[in-house]
Write a protein that holds these residues in place. Structure first.
Motif, PDB file in Angstrom:
ATOM      1  N   SER A  80       0.760  -1.223   0.056  1.00 52.51           N
ATOM      2  CA  SER A  80      -0.023   0.004   0.041  1.00 52.51           C
ATOM      3  C   SER A  80       0.881   1.250  -0.035  1.00 52.51           C
ATOM      4  N   ALA A  81       0.451   2.390  -0.618  1.00 51.81           N
ATOM      5  CA  ALA A  81       1.275   3.618  -0.811  1.00 51.81           C
ATOM      6  C   ALA A  81       0.358   4.708  -0.165  1.00 51.81           C
ATOM      7  N   THR A  82       0.947   5.750   0.262  1.00 54.45           N
ATOM      8  CA  THR A  82       0.389   7.079   0.819  1.00 54.45           C
ATOM      9  C   THR A  82       1.283   7.932   0.052  1.00 54.45           C
ATOM     10  N   VAL A 129      -3.005   4.524  -1.811  1.00 58.45           N
ATOM     11  CA  VAL A 129      -3.326   3.654  -2.907  1.00 58.45           C
ATOM     12  C   VAL A 129      -3.354   2.127  -2.203  1.00 58.45           C
ATOM     13  N   GLU A 130      -4.388   1.692  -2.253  1.00 49.92           N
ATOM     14  CA  GLU A 130      -4.678   0.351  -1.567  1.00 49.92           C
ATOM     15  C   GLU A 130      -3.659  -0.810  -2.084  1.00 49.92           C
ATOM     16  N   LYS A 131      -3.386  -1.738  -1.162  1.00 53.13           N
ATOM     17  CA  LYS A 131      -2.816  -2.731  -1.553  1.00 53.13           C
ATOM     18  C   LYS A 131      -3.306  -3.720  -2.617  1.00 53.13           C
ATOM     19  N   GLU A 132      -4.554  -3.607  -2.541  1.00 50.18           N
ATOM     20  CA  GLU A 132      -5.133  -4.518  -3.574  1.00 50.18           C
ATOM     21  C   GLU A 132      -4.911  -3.956  -4.745  1.00 50.18           C
ATOM     22  N   GLU A 133      -4.676  -2.697  -5.258  1.00 56.58           N
ATOM     23  CA  GLU A 133      -4.677  -1.928  -6.298  1.00 56.58           C
ATOM     24  C   GLU A 133      -3.316  -2.502  -6.827  1.00 56.58           C
ATOM     25  N   ASP A 134      -3.254  -3.452  -7.643  1.00 57.62           N
ATOM     26  CA  ASP A 134      -2.001  -3.818  -8.395  1.00 57.62           C
ATOM     27  C   ASP A 134      -1.798  -3.750  -9.931  1.00 57.62           C
ATOM     28  N   LYS A 135      -2.483  -2.574 -10.348  1.00 67.39           N
ATOM     29  CA  LYS A 135      -2.337  -2.143 -11.736  1.00 67.39           C
ATOM     30  C   LYS A 135      -1.180  -1.413 -12.021  1.00 67.39           C
ATOM     31  N   ILE A 157       6.774  16.608  -1.861  1.00 67.08           N
ATOM     32  CA  ILE A 157       5.966  15.535  -2.273  1.00 67.08           C
ATOM     33  C   ILE A 157       6.819  14.297  -1.930  1.00 67.08           C
ATOM     34  N   GLU A 158       6.055  13.288  -1.307  1.00 71.45           N
ATOM     35  CA  GLU A 158       6.624  12.082  -0.844  1.00 71.45           C
ATOM     36  C   GLU A 158       5.620  10.993  -1.084  1.00 71.45           C
ATOM     37  N   ALA A 159       6.160   9.627  -1.037  1.00 72.36           N
ATOM     38  CA  ALA A 159       5.235   8.630  -1.043  1.00 72.36           C
ATOM     39  C   ALA A 159       5.905   7.698   0.082  1.00 72.36           C
ATOM     40  N   VAL A 160       5.000   6.952   0.850  1.00 73.13           N
ATOM     41  CA  VAL A 160       5.427   5.983   1.751  1.00 73.13           C
ATOM     42  C   VAL A 160       4.755   4.565   1.339  1.00 73.13           C
TER      43      VAL A 160
END
Length: 181
Positions: A80-82, A129-135, A157-160
């Motif tokens: 999963s990503a934030t 971005v949910e873990k199940e979203e694998d696109k 701007i970051e993503a974790v």
């Protein structure tokens, strides 16, 4: 036997009805203070602004990992990503014109904005971005376009990303990089 049937009927109804409203299941809605999509909330409150007066405009590339490989068997672990867009100024708004999500092959997966949004001074927009979203795949990314009155409104701007494999959990982050046109 009758209690079992009633219990099964209630459980089935609960499952069916909980699947009807996707917004209830969306973590962006569930974890927001007002229980509404944070991007749509900012779109609704965005003021009509004369963007021709702005002196700063920048596009950022933010790497996102929807999955990573874990071992020599090439097993993938979903993550999963934030995404976090932070306005670091004390008094000026940051305007976000584009948040687009691309997959590993460079194909557009989703455009998140229908209209520009205003991010007030010192505010942060977080989007999950949910873990199940694998696109997206292992090479997924966001393209984010921002602008403001001058270059003092440069955002952070970051993503974790977080995930787990077997009995181990892990987390890592990436930073947005300005795109040279």
């Amino acid at each position: 036997m009758r209690k079992y049937r009633v219990s099964m009927l209630c459980l089935t109804a609960l499952i069916l009805f909980s699947g009807c409203d996707q917004s209830i299941q969306d973590p962006n809605v569930m974890f927001s203070e007002k229980h509404k999509d944070p991007i749509q909330e900012l779109e609704k409150t965005s003021k009509e602004t004369d963007h021709s007066q702005f002196g700063y405009k920048q596009t950022f590339y933010v790497p996102i990992y929807s999955d990573i490989y874990t071992d020599r068997d090439n097993r993938k672990v979903l993550l999963s990503a934030t995404l976090s867009v932070r306005n670091t100024t004390l008094k000026k708004s940051l305007y976000i014109n584009k948040i687009d999500y691309y997959d590993t092959d460079g194909a557009l997966v989703k455009s998140y904005l229908r209209a520009p949004i205003e991010l007030p001074a010192m505010a942060t927009l977080n989007y999950i971005v949910e873990k199940e979203e694998d696109k997206g795949g292992s090479g997924a990314n966001f393209i984010i376009e921002v602008e403001g009155v001058d270059d003092t409104v440069t955002p952070v701007i970051e993503a974790v990303m977080i995930g787990n494999f077997s009995n181990k959990g892990f987390a890592f982050s990436t930073e947005g990089t300005p795109v040279v046109h």
